[in-house]
Design a protein around this motif. Structure first.
Motif, PDB file in Angstrom:
ATOM      1  N   PRO A  38       0.810  -1.232   0.000  1.00 42.08           N
ATOM      2  CA  PRO A  38       0.000   0.000   0.000  1.00 42.08           C
ATOM      3  C   PRO A  38       0.837   1.274   0.000  1.00 42.08           C
ATOM      4  O   PRO A  38       0.389   2.309  -0.504  1.00 42.08           O
ATOM      5  N   GLY A  39       2.044   1.210   0.559  1.00 40.92           N
ATOM      6  CA  GLY A  39       2.888   2.400   0.623  1.00 40.92           C
ATOM      7  C   GLY A  39       3.348   2.897  -0.723  1.00 40.92           C
ATOM      8  O   GLY A  39       3.889   4.001  -0.827  1.00 40.92           O
ATOM      9  N   ARG A  40       3.128   2.109  -1.776  1.00 45.96           N
ATOM     10  CA  ARG A  40       3.500   2.547  -3.118  1.00 45.96           C
ATOM     11  C   ARG A  40       2.297   3.024  -3.926  1.00 45.96           C
ATOM     12  O   ARG A  40       2.408   3.236  -5.125  1.00 45.96           O
ATOM     13  N   ARG A  41       1.161   3.160  -3.273  1.00 41.51           N
ATOM     14  CA  ARG A  41      -0.037   3.685  -3.951  1.00 41.51           C
ATOM     15  C   ARG A  41      -0.162   5.179  -3.679  1.00 41.51           C
ATOM     16  O   ARG A  41       0.251   5.673  -2.635  1.00 41.51           O
ATOM     17  N   SER A  42      -0.810   5.878  -4.595  1.00 39.66           N
ATOM     18  CA  SER A  42      -0.913   7.337  -4.476  1.00 39.66           C
ATOM     19  C   SER A  42      -1.993   7.776  -3.500  1.00 39.66           C
ATOM     20  O   SER A  42      -1.912   8.871  -2.935  1.00 39.66           O
ATOM     21  N   ARG A  43      -3.006   6.916  -3.301  1.00 42.35           N
ATOM     22  CA  ARG A  43      -4.139   7.294  -2.453  1.00 42.35           C
ATOM     23  C   ARG A  43      -4.547   6.107  -1.581  1.00 42.35           C
ATOM     24  O   ARG A  43      -4.604   4.969  -2.066  1.00 42.35           O
ATOM     25  N   LEU A  44      -4.858   6.376  -0.316  1.00 43.46           N
ATOM     26  CA  LEU A  44      -5.247   5.319   0.615  1.00 43.46           C
ATOM     27  C   LEU A  44      -6.539   5.712   1.321  1.00 43.46           C
ATOM     28  O   LEU A  44      -6.704   6.868   1.719  1.00 43.46           O
ATOM     29  N   TRP A  45      -7.430   4.726   1.496  1.00 44.53           N
ATOM     30  CA  TRP A  45      -8.699   4.986   2.197  1.00 44.53           C
ATOM     31  C   TRP A  45      -9.129   3.799   3.059  1.00 44.53           C
ATOM     32  O   TRP A  45      -9.958   3.961   3.936  1.00 44.53           O
ATOM     33  N   HIS A  46      -8.590   2.600   2.840  1.00 44.87           N
ATOM     34  CA  HIS A  46      -8.907   1.456   3.687  1.00 44.87           C
ATOM     35  C   HIS A  46      -8.077   1.524   4.968  1.00 44.87           C
ATOM     36  O   HIS A  46      -6.861   1.738   4.930  1.00 44.87           O
ATOM     37  N   MET A  93       5.831  11.831   4.322  1.00 40.65           N
ATOM     38  CA  MET A  93       4.980  11.822   3.124  1.00 40.65           C
ATOM     39  C   MET A  93       5.009  13.200   2.469  1.00 40.65           C
ATOM     40  O   MET A  93       4.100  14.010   2.607  1.00 40.65           O
ATOM     41  N   LYS A  94       6.057  13.463   1.746  1.00 37.60           N
ATOM     42  CA  LYS A  94       6.299  14.803   1.215  1.00 37.60           C
ATOM     43  C   LYS A  94       5.308  15.213   0.135  1.00 37.60           C
ATOM     44  O   LYS A  94       5.170  16.401  -0.158  1.00 37.60           O
ATOM     45  N   LYS A  95       4.617  14.239  -0.481  1.00 39.29           N
ATOM     46  CA  LYS A  95       3.643  14.570  -1.528  1.00 39.29           C
ATOM     47  C   LYS A  95       2.210  14.657  -0.998  1.00 39.29           C
ATOM     48  O   LYS A  95       1.271  14.822  -1.780  1.00 39.29           O
ATOM     49  N   LEU A  96       2.038  14.564   0.308  1.00 39.74           N
ATOM     50  CA  LEU A  96       0.702  14.522   0.885  1.00 39.74           C
ATOM     51  C   LEU A  96      -0.055  15.814   0.604  1.00 39.74           C
ATOM     52  O   LEU A  96       0.378  16.904   0.970  1.00 39.74           O
ATOM     53  N   ARG A  97      -1.210  15.669  -0.064  1.00 43.17           N
ATOM     54  CA  ARG A  97      -2.066  16.815  -0.386  1.00 43.17           C
ATOM     55  C   ARG A  97      -3.327  16.836   0.466  1.00 43.17           C
ATOM     56  O   ARG A  97      -3.873  17.889   0.770  1.00 43.17           O
ATOM     57  N   ILE A  98      -3.809  15.631   0.831  1.00 40.45           N
ATOM     58  CA  ILE A  98      -5.096  15.481   1.516  1.00 40.45           C
ATOM     59  C   ILE A  98      -4.924  14.529   2.683  1.00 40.45           C
ATOM     60  O   ILE A  98      -4.412  13.418   2.513  1.00 40.45           O
ATOM     61  N   ALA A 138       6.761   7.082   1.918  1.00 38.26           N
ATOM     62  CA  ALA A 138       7.485   8.342   1.733  1.00 38.26           C
ATOM     63  C   ALA A 138       7.615   8.666   0.251  1.00 38.26           C
ATOM     64  O   ALA A 138       8.041   7.836  -0.545  1.00 38.26           O
ATOM     65  N   GLY A 139       7.224   9.888  -0.140  1.00 39.35           N
ATOM     66  CA  GLY A 139       7.412  10.347  -1.506  1.00 39.35           C
ATOM     67  C   GLY A 139       6.422   9.820  -2.508  1.00 39.35           C
ATOM     68  O   GLY A 139       6.539  10.108  -3.699  1.00 39.35           O
ATOM     69  N   VAL A 140       5.437   9.023  -2.088  1.00 39.23           N
ATOM     70  CA  VAL A 140       4.480   8.430  -3.025  1.00 39.23           C
ATOM     71  C   VAL A 140       3.046   8.834  -2.697  1.00 39.23           C
ATOM     72  O   VAL A 140       2.302   9.262  -3.574  1.00 39.23           O
ATOM     73  N   ILE A 141       2.662   8.700  -1.446  1.00 34.14           N
ATOM     74  CA  ILE A 141       1.258   8.905  -1.058  1.00 34.14           C
ATOM     75  C   ILE A 141       0.878  10.379  -1.139  1.00 34.14           C
ATOM     76  O   ILE A 141       1.551  11.244  -0.595  1.00 34.14           O
ATOM     77  N   GLU A 142      -0.255  10.616  -1.821  1.00 31.59           N
ATOM     78  CA  GLU A 142      -0.749  11.979  -2.013  1.00 31.59           C
ATOM     79  C   GLU A 142      -1.983  12.282  -1.172  1.00 31.59           C
ATOM     80  O   GLU A 142      -2.273  13.451  -0.913  1.00 31.59           O
ATOM     81  N   GLY A 143      -2.714  11.247  -0.789  1.00 33.26           N
ATOM     82  CA  GLY A 143      -3.933  11.480  -0.026  1.00 33.26           C
ATOM     83  C   GLY A 143      -4.278  10.294   0.851  1.00 33.26           C
ATOM     84  O   GLY A 143      -4.072   9.143   0.461  1.00 33.26           O
ATOM     85  N   ILE A 144      -4.781  10.583   2.055  1.00 35.69           N
ATOM     86  CA  ILE A 144      -5.164   9.543   3.012  1.00 35.69           C
ATOM     87  C   ILE A 144      -6.490   9.915   3.649  1.00 35.69           C
ATOM     88  O   ILE A 144      -6.686  11.049   4.097  1.00 35.69           O
TER      89      ILE A 144
END
Length: 620
Positions: A310-318, A359-364, A332-338
């Motif tokens: 899961p750490g290599r996916r861009s978005r997580l919700w589960h 998580m430097k790319k975290l937007r949400i 790190a460096g991959v996830i954009e939203g949680i």
């Protein structure tokens, strides 16, 4: 649909059939073709144009069209330009019925049915497409929207596929309803699921249902993904963000600003997603909606980015995926939203909130409670390994963050090191804050700030560092007694909600909020003095003061000439009702019911105003 066709009239009509993938556009076109094609000199049904064009090219389809209409085995066409001329020249005096199924490019229509004058009087051309805008661009006379089936229709279609009869067998009724609910009225899903269950026992049905909940049917999702694959990269990212994070959100100006900040150009691309039947917007509430199976399709696309990690996916919700990432410190460096929906489980392992910091790319980031339990904050502390003296804001990456939501945020104070210049939406409902920042805090992009239900909050901070704030929600902050004077000069504030702030006695003496439209002070039972109005506040439309302790309204109240609704219900100490009220020409509803100390109401100048007084309504 038959009325739109206008069979028997001599005009040439292009009719569009529009809808999401799998909703039955082709089936409807086939039924119409079988029913009326005999009424024309010649007819042709060209199916699956999108796929055939990719595999065989347009010239082969031009040959197919002419061969069927003229019953000629060999049609010689060198290129699509010659084919266009041949179709126009040979059909312009012929009454034809033509169905072009699954068109998704302008070139398809230009090459096969360029314009109305290609066909003879009385001709009818039906075009099926997922793209409403494509049909409109081509000058289609009318567009018929195919909607999903209702529950009764869906159960009947499913039963025909599963049992070869219109109703489910006795032992399968509840299971059938589960599958029908899953399909959400989509004929494709109903037929695929029903056919796969034909002739199987109840144990197999139960197993299929359990499997479907974990692993959506690939055959259904592949067909739905055709619409997604036709998007450009920005539109794909926008669709995936909506599918993972924004379903059910009100599409207001602030959400549009959030999507704009991601570079999605939402004022254009939201329309395109709607035209391609990938999203809808509810007519009344303006909330983003999406068919459940389209949402599952989008989420499967994210899952396929990295099925094992899961750490290599861009978005997580589960929850399980987020738990894995935070526990193992990946992403790190991959996830954009949680979206972290914390469960009501007392025996979970702990993981550290510090994992967010990488998580430097975290937007949400949205941390919520789906179980609505009273001890959610304790559960949150336990699972995230938090302590009352800790402050999670220190661990959250700030540069790319646009949306931060944390239900029952555990810390009592703000982290002065938290500077998120790009943050647009900040939601801390039911937080444990007692105070926010000291001095000023620069949040230059912030437009929505929600602290509703934060019952320990004592006062608001200096908001001069938040000049673009549009919505401030402090509803139910029952300990709030002080409001910083900076709130009264927020030039872009449009909505201010202080409903049920029971300890609030006063506001800044003067306010000048020129953009304010909705102002809620209702049920602030200790609030005694409404501030003087300075400057231009003509944008104010709605003012709720019911249940307050105010005794009079200031003379400057007359400047609120845009006011449409004024509620003073149950203001039991209100005894001086200034005549300036009569000058509010746009006032439509004035509620002074249960104002026991009020002697009466002077004549209203505003025509059509409804005055509620001691429970009665008077039209002035």
């Amino acid at each position: 649909m038959m009325n739109i066709l206008g069979i028997g009239l001599d005009d040439v009509r292009f009719i569009g059939i529009h809808g999401m993938g799998g909703v039955g556009k082709t089936t409807l076109a086939e039924v119409i073709y079988d029913r009326i094609s005999y009424q024309f000199e010649s007819s042709s049904f060209i199916a699956c144009i999108r796929e055939k064009t990719r595999n065989r090219g347009l010239v082969s389809l031009q040959k197919q069209l002419l061969s069927k209409i003229f019953m000629e085995r060999e049609i010689n066409i060198w290129d699509d330009r010659e084919g266009m001329n041949m179709i126009r020249n040979r059909l312009c005096n012929k009454k034809v019925f033509l169905v072009l199924d699954d068109v998704d490019r302008d070139q398809h229509l230009t090459a096969l049915a360029g314009s109305h004058d290609w066909f003879g009087p009385g001709s009818r051309i039906i075009l099926t497409s997922r793209d409403n805008h494509l049909l409109k661009r081509h000058g289609v006379n009318d567009i018929y929207k195919v909607n999903e089936l209702n529950n009764d229709e869906a159960l009947q279609l499913f039963s025909l596929a599963a049992f070869k009869k219109p109703q489910p067998e006795e032992n399968y009724v509840d299971l059938s309803k589960d599958f029908v609910k899953y399909a959400q009225g989509l004929p494709l899903a109903l037929k695929v699921l029903g056919s796969s269950l034909f002739g199987r026992g109840t144990n197999a049905w139960k197993g299929a249902w359990d499997q479907l909940k974990e692993n959506p049917n690939k055959g259904i999702l592949d067909i739905l993904q055709v619409g997604f694959d036709g998007l450009d990269n920005l539109q794909k990212k926008l669709f995936l963000d909506i599918a993972c994070f924004f379903i059910g959100e009100v599409l207001d100006n602030i959400l549009m600003d959030i999507l704009e900040s991601f570079g999605y150009y939402p004022y254009l691309n939201i329309d395109i997603l709607m035209e391609k039947c990938l999203i809808t917007i509810s007519s009344k509430s303006k909330r983003l909606r999406m068919h459940d199976l389209l949402q599952k399709m989008g989420q499967e696309i994210i899952y396929d980015e990295s099925p094992e990690e899961p750490g290599r996916r861009s978005r997580l919700w589960h929850y399980e995926d987020v738990f894995h990432v935070l526990k193992n410190n990946t992403g790190a460096g991959v996830i954009e939203g949680i979206v972290l929906n914390l469960p009501n489980q007392k025996d979970q392992e702990q993981f550290s909130v510090k994992a967010f910091s990488k998580m430097k790319k975290l937007r949400i980031l949205k941390i919520r409670n789906t179980s609505i339990v009273n001890n959610f904050s304790n559960l949150c502390d336990k699972l995230l390994n938090l302590h009352r003296h800790s402050n999670p804001l220190r661990s959250i990456p700030k540069h790319g963050l646009r949306v931060l939501e944390w239900f029952e945020y555990p810390s009592k104070s703000w982290s002065n090191s938290f500077r998120a210049d790009n943050l647009i939406e900040l939601r801390f409902p039911c937080s444990h804050f007692k105070q926010l920042w000291k001095g000023t805090c620069t949040l230059g992009s912030l437009k929505r700030f929600d602290l509703s239900g934060s019952q320990n909050l004592l006062g608001t901070p200096d908001l001069t560092g938040v000049p673009n704030l549009e919505t401030l929600d402090l509803e139910g902050c029952t300990s709030l007694s002080k409001v910083h004077k900076s709130i009264g000069v927020l030039k872009r504030l449009r909505r201010l909600n202080l409903h049920a702030c029971k300890r609030l006695k006063s506001f800044p003496n003067e306010i000048s909020m020129e953009s304010l439209e909705h102002f809620y002070l209702s049920d602030c039972s200790r609030f005694e003095k409404f501030p003087d109005i300075k400057g231009n506040m003509t944008s104010l439309r709605l003012l709720y003061l019911h249940g307050t302790a105010i005794k009079e309204l200031p003379l400057s109240f007359k400047s609120l000439c845009g006011l449409s609704i004024l509620s003073l219900h149950n203001c039991r100490k209100l005894s001086i009702f200034q005549s300036v009220i009569c000058g509010l020409s746009n006032l439509k509803i004035l509620d002074v019911s249960d104002c026991l100390a009020l002697d009466g109401i002077q004549d209203m100048n505003g025509e059509g105003a409804r005055v509620l007084f001691t429970g009665n309504v008077y039209d002035q």
